[in-house]
Design an enzyme around this catalytic site. Structure first.
Site, mmCIF file in Angstrom:
data_model
loop_
_atom_site.group_PDB
_atom_site.id
_atom_site.type_symbol
_atom_site.label_atom_id
_atom_site.label_comp_id
_atom_site.label_asym_id
_atom_site.label_seq_id
_atom_site.Cartn_x
_atom_site.Cartn_y
_atom_site.Cartn_z
ATOM 1 N N ASP A 122 4.645 -7.256 2.846
ATOM 2 C CA ASP A 122 3.203 -7.314 3.050
ATOM 3 C C ASP A 122 2.951 -7.756 4.487
ATOM 4 O O ASP A 122 2.802 -6.934 5.369
ATOM 5 C CB ASP A 122 2.593 -8.272 2.032
ATOM 6 N N LYS A 156 3.658 -2.272 1.818
ATOM 7 C CA LYS A 156 2.235 -1.970 1.972
ATOM 8 C C LYS A 156 2.000 -1.219 3.272
ATOM 9 O O LYS A 156 2.665 -1.471 4.268
ATOM 10 C CB LYS A 156 1.399 -3.254 1.960
ATOM 11 N N PHE A 201 -3.699 -5.496 -3.967
ATOM 12 C CA PHE A 201 -2.966 -6.586 -4.611
ATOM 13 C C PHE A 201 -2.406 -6.055 -5.924
ATOM 14 O O PHE A 201 -3.152 -5.689 -6.822
ATOM 15 C CB PHE A 201 -3.868 -7.799 -4.851
ATOM 16 N N ARG A 207 4.035 -10.609 -14.598
ATOM 17 C CA ARG A 207 5.392 -10.224 -14.180
ATOM 18 C C ARG A 207 6.057 -9.300 -15.196
ATOM 19 O O ARG A 207 6.873 -8.474 -14.841
ATOM 20 C CB ARG A 207 6.282 -11.452 -13.999
#
Length: 188
Positions: A109, A137, A158, A171
């Protein structure tokens, strides 16, 4: 939990197929290197745990695994709060001379986590130090980081599932998805 997702970004079957392809690519690249054929894996926990478990079952090489833990998204944060290496790199040998090292993380990220980890590992003199992430990303910062392997490039959203979380949840989803705004507000 499925209702908490705005959309499924990458389904379970696509992930499994890409992880197999990635393992073949890593194996081929490793075979082209001059070394003893063994690999040292350094997974960054906790988000990478499912990715790493699936990937290592596809890698035929002898391997050692040294786990480290880092966090840049504590609690309900949806933007990086700066990297904190929770478990120091004391689990990793001080001398990696002659070793082929592969750092595995869930997502690239901001690049802060992998920069901090690779900076430290380079001081330990590995023969080769490679980086691999499940997700990269599409952001300016990620383009600047010298990444060796990325399973998927994704939009700047996100995401949760397949090991990635929001406030410790999601998760266990077998796919990757984008949380909807209601789910984000519910945890805030």
């Amino acid at each position: 939990m499925r209702n908490d997702l705005q959309q499924t970004l990458i389904d379970r079957g696509t992930i499994a197929q890409r992880v197999r392809e990635l393992a073949r690519q890593i194996t081929a690249d490793l075979a082209a290197e001059e070394h003893d054929g063994e690999i040292t894996l350094i997974p960054v926990l906790t988000g990478s745990i499912i990715f790493v478990a699936d990937l290592i079952r596809e890698l035929p090489q002898r391997m050692k695994i040294h786990l480290i833990s880092a966090s840049s998204y504590p609690g309900t944060a949806t933007t990086s709060q700066g990297v904190k290496i929770q478990e120091t790199l004391s689990n990793v040998p001080d001398d990696l001379t002659g070793r082929y090292v592969l750092v595995l993380d869930d997502i690239l990220d901001s690049g802060q986590t992998l920069r901090a980890v690779t900076r430290e590992l380079n001081t330990r003199n590995p023969q080769a130090l490679k980086t691999c992430v499940l997700l990269r990303k599409r952001r300016t910062e990620t383009v600047d980081f010298p990444l060796d392997y990325a399973a998927f490039d994704i939009p700047d959203e996100f995401v949760v599932g397949y090991g990635l979380d929001y406030d410790g949840y999601y998760r266990n989803l077998p796919h990757l998805g984008v949380l909807n705004k209601d789910a984000l507000e519910q945890h805030a």
